[in-house]
Scaffold this motif. Structure first.
Motif, mmCIF file in Angstrom:
data_model
loop_
_atom_site.group_PDB
_atom_site.id
_atom_site.type_symbol
_atom_site.label_atom_id
_atom_site.label_comp_id
_atom_site.label_asym_id
_atom_site.label_seq_id
_atom_site.Cartn_x
_atom_site.Cartn_y
_atom_site.Cartn_z
ATOM 1 N N HIS A 57 -22.094 27.852 -3.866
ATOM 2 C CA HIS A 57 -21.484 26.668 -4.427
ATOM 3 C C HIS A 57 -20.298 26.990 -5.330
ATOM 4 C CE1 HIS A 57 -24.400 27.531 -7.799
ATOM 5 N NE2 HIS A 57 -23.313 27.264 -8.500
ATOM 6 N N ASN A 58 -19.512 25.948 -5.585
ATOM 7 C CA ASN A 58 -18.379 26.037 -6.498
ATOM 8 C C ASN A 58 -18.687 25.208 -7.737
ATOM 9 O OD1 ASN A 58 -15.779 26.371 -7.602
ATOM 10 N ND2 ASN A 58 -15.057 24.500 -6.622
ATOM 11 N N ILE A 60 -17.874 23.205 -11.120
ATOM 12 C CA ILE A 60 -16.703 22.487 -11.615
ATOM 13 C C ILE A 60 -17.022 21.924 -12.999
ATOM 14 C CG2 ILE A 60 -15.053 20.639 -11.148
ATOM 15 C CD1 ILE A 60 -15.947 20.799 -8.196
ATOM 16 N N GLU A 72 -13.810 27.660 -16.694
ATOM 17 C CA GLU A 72 -13.287 27.405 -15.353
ATOM 18 C C GLU A 72 -14.273 28.006 -14.347
ATOM 19 O OE1 GLU A 72 -9.115 27.921 -12.957
ATOM 20 O OE2 GLU A 72 -9.919 29.705 -13.958
ATOM 21 N N GLY A 73 -14.701 27.204 -13.352
ATOM 22 C CA GLY A 73 -15.691 27.671 -12.392
ATOM 23 C C GLY A 73 -15.171 28.749 -11.467
ATOM 24 N N LYS A 74 -16.039 29.740 -11.152
ATOM 25 C CA LYS A 74 -15.699 30.789 -10.200
ATOM 26 C C LYS A 74 -16.499 30.618 -8.902
ATOM 27 C CE LYS A 74 -15.272 35.027 -11.612
ATOM 28 N NZ LYS A 74 -15.618 36.343 -12.241
ATOM 29 N N TYR A 75 -17.780 30.872 -8.952
ATOM 30 C CA TYR A 75 -18.636 30.749 -7.773
ATOM 31 C C TYR A 75 -20.088 30.743 -8.215
ATOM 32 C CZ TYR A 75 -19.187 35.790 -8.456
ATOM 33 O OH TYR A 75 -19.446 37.014 -9.002
ATOM 34 N N SER A 98 -24.567 30.376 -11.660
ATOM 35 C CA SER A 98 -23.183 29.888 -11.630
ATOM 36 C C SER A 98 -22.333 30.742 -12.571
ATOM 37 C CB SER A 98 -23.109 28.419 -12.063
ATOM 38 O OG SER A 98 -23.891 27.598 -11.231
ATOM 39 N N TYR A 187 -24.222 18.212 -3.325
ATOM 40 C CA TYR A 187 -23.542 17.953 -4.601
ATOM 41 C C TYR A 187 -24.607 17.793 -5.684
ATOM 42 C CZ TYR A 187 -21.783 15.287 -8.509
ATOM 43 O OH TYR A 187 -21.508 14.856 -9.781
ATOM 44 N N TYR A 211 -21.550 20.235 -15.815
ATOM 45 C CA TYR A 211 -20.682 20.658 -14.718
ATOM 46 C C TYR A 211 -21.226 20.156 -13.388
ATOM 47 C CZ TYR A 211 -24.097 24.533 -14.259
ATOM 48 O OH TYR A 211 -25.248 25.281 -14.120
ATOM 49 N N THR A 213 -21.519 20.830 -9.134
ATOM 50 C CA THR A 213 -21.482 21.893 -8.137
ATOM 51 C C THR A 213 -21.396 21.261 -6.753
ATOM 52 O OG1 THR A 213 -23.914 22.041 -7.941
ATOM 53 C CG2 THR A 213 -22.829 23.519 -9.517
ATOM 54 N N GLY A 215 -21.639 22.566 -2.792
ATOM 55 C CA GLY A 215 -22.051 23.767 -2.083
ATOM 56 C C GLY A 215 -22.306 23.574 -0.596
#
Length: 231
Positions: A57-58, A60, A72-75, A98, A187, A211, A213, A215
């Protein structure tokens, strides 16, 4: 005599009409019953017992809090084990990691990276709108999180740990590639309540982090009967 014949024809016509109408109703009921039975069979054929999922997932960051403003989101990745209790009602154990970059150190401190590792239990329900597709909605009822801050500058101790509780709310859509394999997108909105010790003036900023996510992943299933129906 002609009047009797006319009455006979009228009675015969009414009988034929009634019989035809009854037959049509019977056929409609049979078709309806067959359709309902077929629908039930389709649902039963798509029933699962256990599902294991692995996803990516990403994250956010969002909101007026330390995650939303400084990260800031990475992975991230997810490992899930789901059990269908009755029909499409399920419970799930979710292990999630995360990772974030720290974009504004003036807000949180002189570290450059953060990782939120969480595990929680989820309850949800799955809909079967059309063939091969599944739509699930869920919310967590028990969860914990552990945040690891790292990449400190000019500090001997290079890691710092914070703990808290986690709540999640989300949904997913999956596609059955085979009877036992599915691909999905999901989500989640995640809220972590921290135990960070900060001055009272900063409690509102650090007490909660939020946050999203988004994915994707793959699921593998076993079993064709829910837990309750097995007994």
């Amino acid at each position: 005599m002609s009047l009797v014949i006319k009455k006979c024809f009228i009675i015969l016509f009414l009988i034929c009409g009634f019989t035809s109408n009854a037959q049509e109703n019977k056929e409609e009921n049979i078709k309806k019953g067959t359709t309902e039975q077929n629908d039930e069979k389709v649902v039963n054929l798509r029933q699962k017992l256990f599902v294991f999922s692995l996803g990516f997932h990403n994250p956010i960051p969002t909101g007026d809090n330390f995650i939303g403003k400084a990260y800031e989101g990475k992975y991230g990745f997810d490992i899930r084990l789901k059990a269908y209790i009755y029909k499409q009602f399920f419970v799930e154990y979710n292990l999630t990691s995360s990772r974030f970059n720290v974009e504004d150190q003036t807000l949180v401190g002189n570290y450059t990276e953060a990782r939120i590792l969480s595990d929680n239990f989820i309850v949800g329900y799955e809909f079967l709108p059309i063939d091969n597709f599944r739509l699930g909605v869920s919310a967590s009822f028990m969860g914990e999180s552990k945040t690891t801050n790292s990449g400190f500058l000019n500090v001997v101790e290079n890691q710092q740990y914070d703990s808290g509780n986690l709540r999640t709310y989300g949904f997913y859509v999956s596609y059955d590639v085979t009877p036992n394999t599915a691909l999905y997108i999901d989500y989640y909105y995640r809220v972590t309540k921290t135990n960070i010790d900060v001055p009272e003036a900063l409690e509102g900023f650090f007490r909660k982090g939020t946050y999203h996510t988004i994915g994707v992943g793959i699921s593998l299933s076993i079993g064709k009967t829910d837990v309750i129906s097995r007994f």
